[in-house]
Motif scaffolding. Sequence first.
Motif, PDB file in Angstrom:
ATOM      1  N   THR A 113      38.610  35.196  36.559  1.00  0.00           N
ATOM      2  CA  THR A 113      39.647  35.645  35.088  1.00  0.00           C
ATOM      3  C   THR A 113      40.119  36.976  34.899  1.00  0.00           C
ATOM      4  O   THR A 113      40.555  37.145  34.809  1.00  0.00           O
ATOM      5  CB  THR A 113      38.526  35.464  33.681  1.00  0.00           C
ATOM      6  OG1 THR A 113      37.619  36.393  34.037  1.00  0.00           O
ATOM      7  CG2 THR A 113      38.458  33.886  33.643  1.00  0.00           C
ATOM      8  N   LEU A 114      39.581  37.997  36.312  1.00  0.00           N
ATOM      9  CA  LEU A 114      40.017  38.780  36.103  1.00  0.00           C
ATOM     10  C   LEU A 114      42.058  38.902  36.811  1.00  0.00           C
ATOM     11  O   LEU A 114      41.953  38.542  37.663  1.00  0.00           O
ATOM     12  CB  LEU A 114      38.974  39.776  37.287  1.00  0.00           C
ATOM     13  CG  LEU A 114      37.552  40.370  36.727  1.00  0.00           C
ATOM     14  CD1 LEU A 114      37.142  41.635  37.766  1.00  0.00           C
ATOM     15  CD2 LEU A 114      37.988  40.706  35.268  1.00  0.00           C
ATOM     16  N   SER A 115      42.220  40.303  36.499  1.00  0.00           N
ATOM     17  CA  SER A 115      43.821  39.777  37.103  1.00  0.00           C
ATOM     18  C   SER A 115      43.739  40.183  38.270  1.00  0.00           C
ATOM     19  O   SER A 115      42.482  41.524  39.297  1.00  0.00           O
ATOM     20  CB  SER A 115      44.640  40.906  36.283  1.00  0.00           C
ATOM     21  OG  SER A 115      44.154  42.431  36.593  1.00  0.00           O
ATOM     22  N   PRO A 116      45.117  39.642  39.195  1.00  0.00           N
ATOM     23  CA  PRO A 116      45.180  39.995  40.021  1.00  0.00           C
ATOM     24  C   PRO A 116      45.228  41.168  40.933  1.00  0.00           C
ATOM     25  O   PRO A 116      43.861  42.030  41.988  1.00  0.00           O
ATOM     26  CB  PRO A 116      46.479  39.718  40.899  1.00  0.00           C
ATOM     27  CG  PRO A 116      46.263  38.594  39.837  1.00  0.00           C
ATOM     28  CD  PRO A 116      45.787  38.493  38.496  1.00  0.00           C
ATOM     29  N   VAL A 117      45.334  42.271  39.973  1.00  0.00           N
ATOM     30  CA  VAL A 117      45.596  44.393  40.237  1.00  0.00           C
ATOM     31  C   VAL A 117      43.983  44.275  40.512  1.00  0.00           C
ATOM     32  O   VAL A 117      43.811  45.017  41.419  1.00  0.00           O
ATOM     33  CB  VAL A 117      46.231  44.663  39.061  1.00  0.00           C
ATOM     34  CG1 VAL A 117      45.780  45.853  39.378  1.00  0.00           C
ATOM     35  CG2 VAL A 117      47.634  44.398  38.973  1.00  0.00           C
ATOM     36  N   LEU A 118      43.271  43.910  39.331  1.00  0.00           N
ATOM     37  CA  LEU A 118      41.922  44.031  39.246  1.00  0.00           C
ATOM     38  C   LEU A 118      41.189  43.344  40.496  1.00  0.00           C
ATOM     39  O   LEU A 118      40.442  44.676  40.874  1.00  0.00           O
ATOM     40  CB  LEU A 118      41.061  43.861  37.915  1.00  0.00           C
ATOM     41  CG  LEU A 118      41.517  45.032  36.708  1.00  0.00           C
ATOM     42  CD1 LEU A 118      40.863  44.405  35.248  1.00  0.00           C
ATOM     43  CD2 LEU A 118      42.013  46.351  36.497  1.00  0.00           C
ATOM     44  N   GLN A 119      41.488  42.562  40.707  1.00  0.00           N
ATOM     45  CA  GLN A 119      40.649  41.761  41.803  1.00  0.00           C
ATOM     46  C   GLN A 119      40.756  42.224  43.384  1.00  0.00           C
ATOM     47  O   GLN A 119      39.618  42.426  44.191  1.00  0.00           O
ATOM     48  CB  GLN A 119      41.057  40.121  41.405  1.00  0.00           C
ATOM     49  CG  GLN A 119      40.668  39.055  40.803  1.00  0.00           C
ATOM     50  CD  GLN A 119      40.959  37.813  41.321  1.00  0.00           C
ATOM     51  OE1 GLN A 119      41.568  37.230  41.530  1.00  0.00           O
ATOM     52  NE2 GLN A 119      41.190  37.023  39.911  1.00  0.00           N
ATOM     53  N   ARG A 120      42.360  42.988  43.015  1.00  0.00           N
ATOM     54  CA  ARG A 120      42.327  44.434  44.702  1.00  0.00           C
ATOM     55  C   ARG A 120      41.212  44.835  44.392  1.00  0.00           C
ATOM     56  O   ARG A 120      41.179  45.368  45.915  1.00  0.00           O
ATOM     57  CB  ARG A 120      43.307  43.870  45.150  1.00  0.00           C
ATOM     58  CG  ARG A 120      44.331  43.072  45.056  1.00  0.00           C
ATOM     59  CD  ARG A 120      46.269  43.282  45.695  1.00  0.00           C
ATOM     60  NE  ARG A 120      46.307  44.434  43.999  1.00  0.00           N
ATOM     61  CZ  ARG A 120      47.399  43.839  43.631  1.00  0.00           C
ATOM     62  NH1 ARG A 120      47.415  42.512  43.177  1.00  0.00           N
ATOM     63  NH2 ARG A 120      47.992  44.928  42.880  1.00  0.00           N
ATOM     64  N   MET A 121      39.911  45.811  43.849  1.00  0.00           N
ATOM     65  CA  MET A 121      39.427  46.377  43.658  1.00  0.00           C
ATOM     66  C   MET A 121      38.144  45.715  44.029  1.00  0.00           C
ATOM     67  O   MET A 121      37.353  47.276  44.777  1.00  0.00           O
ATOM     68  CB  MET A 121      39.310  46.983  42.406  1.00  0.00           C
ATOM     69  CG  MET A 121      40.743  47.691  41.948  1.00  0.00           C
ATOM     70  SD  MET A 121      40.082  48.183  40.021  1.00  0.00           S
ATOM     71  CE  MET A 121      41.828  48.785  39.375  1.00  0.00           C
ATOM     72  N   GLY A 122      38.055  44.204  44.638  1.00  0.00           N
ATOM     73  CA  GLY A 122      36.049  43.845  44.817  1.00  0.00           C
ATOM     74  C   GLY A 122      35.697  44.309  44.368  1.00  0.00           C
ATOM     75  O   GLY A 122      36.184  44.296  42.919  1.00  0.00           O
ATOM     76  N   ASP A 123      34.250  44.400  44.180  1.00  0.00           N
ATOM     77  CA  ASP A 123      33.240  44.372  43.896  1.00  0.00           C
ATOM     78  C   ASP A 123      33.139  45.279  42.558  1.00  0.00           C
ATOM     79  O   ASP A 123      32.659  44.956  41.856  1.00  0.00           O
ATOM     80  CB  ASP A 123      32.007  45.176  44.428  1.00  0.00           C
ATOM     81  CG  ASP A 123      30.678  44.827  43.749  1.00  0.00           C
ATOM     82  OD1 ASP A 123      29.684  45.107  43.695  1.00  0.00           O
ATOM     83  OD2 ASP A 123      30.477  43.809  43.446  1.00  0.00           O
ATOM     84  N   ILE A 124      33.703  46.358  42.815  1.00  0.00           N
ATOM     85  CA  ILE A 124      33.585  47.274  41.507  1.00  0.00           C
ATOM     86  C   ILE A 124      33.706  47.019  40.132  1.00  0.00           C
ATOM     87  O   ILE A 124      34.195  47.444  39.114  1.00  0.00           O
ATOM     88  CB  ILE A 124      34.317  48.814  42.001  1.00  0.00           C
ATOM     89  CG1 ILE A 124      34.194  49.729  40.710  1.00  0.00           C
ATOM     90  CG2 ILE A 124      35.926  48.231  42.403  1.00  0.00           C
ATOM     91  CD1 ILE A 124      33.077  50.429  40.236  1.00  0.00           C
TER      92      ILE A 124
END
Length: 503
Positions: free
Chosen positions: A384-395
């Motif tokens: 459910t995280l946006s793609p921008v946040l998903q690109r940040m990975g585990d953090i």
Amino acid sequence: MKTDVGRQAEVLKLHLVDGVSIRAIAKRLHMSRNTVRGLVAKRPQPRRAPVEPRTSLLMPYEAMLKQLLDDTPELRAPAVLERLRHEGYQGGVSILRERMRRIRPREKEAFLTLRFAPGEAVQVDWADFGFALPGIPRRVSAFVMALCHSRYLYLEFALSQSMGSLLRRMENGLRFFGGTTHVDIFDNMRTVVLQHTDKGVVFNTTFLDYARSRGFAVRACNVRRGNEKGRVERPIGFVRERFWPGRRFTDLMDLNVQAVKWRDDFANNRVHEVTGKVPALVFQHEEKQVLRPLSSARFETDELEGVGVTKSFRVRFDRNFYSVPPGLIGQQVVVRANDDWVRVFLGMKEVACHQRGWSVGQDIELAVHRQAALETKPGARKGTLSPVLQRMGDIATRYFKVAAAGSKSLQRESVRLVFFAEVFGTSATAAAMEDVMRSGHVGADYVEYVLRQKKGLVPSAAPLRLGQPELDEISLSEPDLSVYDTLVPSSRMLVADAVEDAP
């Protein structure tokens, strides 16, 4: 040669009349200064005239006052004042009260030595030993039971004097003795005695039910009558003087292990200072066999308390907080606790069980309850995280897992963090989120502070937003324009072709 009397007279004259110093006198009379000091110190002291006794307004009525108190010793000062007013007394009640305190006839109370038959009675009391356990902000209390005939002692330390704690200590003590006496005598502890009235003692009904189930009567000591509880007061003093000083222990269990060893090896096997006998031997041969057998009836000794579940899926019990399933928020549950466990019930169903915490302000949580709470937070679910946040990975995943357990709006957090990633860069925003979590916080305000203040970054223009999620969340990689070089002829080739085509 002058006599000693003459020398002293001369010294006193020079010192007291002429005001000559000790040193000057010694030099003038060729004496040592210590000799001069001694002669001055031996001077005769003047006799003081006897002080005439002070007269008071009450003196003419002294005989009448004594007669009144002899006839009626229980008269109070205001009542005596009324009688003396009729005789002309002009003074106040304060001087009258002070004089009555001095001349009132007093009878010294005779205290009889209390005698108890074997198995007749046991005395019970708590004793406070202060904040004695390292790192635990709770007072340590000693529970003491002493058989009145043999002086056989039961000792146990606890961190609470509540009703449940008292009943559990009573059960342990009765099992230690192997039976019950005819009557148990208590000091005025609040879990046993509610109040003393003109008609008698009002006992706690819960404790009376317990006494009835175990087959002993309950008796309370009179207020401020220490002679009535000497069988237990002396053992408490004995514990303070002989067991407690210099004692070192790590926790309550360690303290009780040491107390049991001291109680069984020394306290109950010493020669008692009053009876001159060994309590353990008197108990074994005279008292144990006449105790009433223990009842097998079960009695509830757990602490029961009805509480409500907070919005953070917690129940508060004994100054600590315990987690429950988040689906119970807003409902009333029952907490059942003993010395080791705290269990939570919804109706007849047990919904949570924790090891009891004996500190203050503890937050005790089960991982399964936190996981259930996270599953109710849409922002914390996988995917459910946006793609921008998903690109940040585990953090980003870890950040929103923590944020989901709090009260912040996950949607607002997501929108702001996406904005920070766009204007400050994805890697810088992810690093700022990591710094914030390392400091023990979550929140977009903290992340913005790290980006702007600590790292000193300046935001760049954000991309155009179209207002449609399916378009705004499109993420395209940077195109490779070199492929076009193979498709478009170079300018030099175009010039050559043009020359060949010319007429």
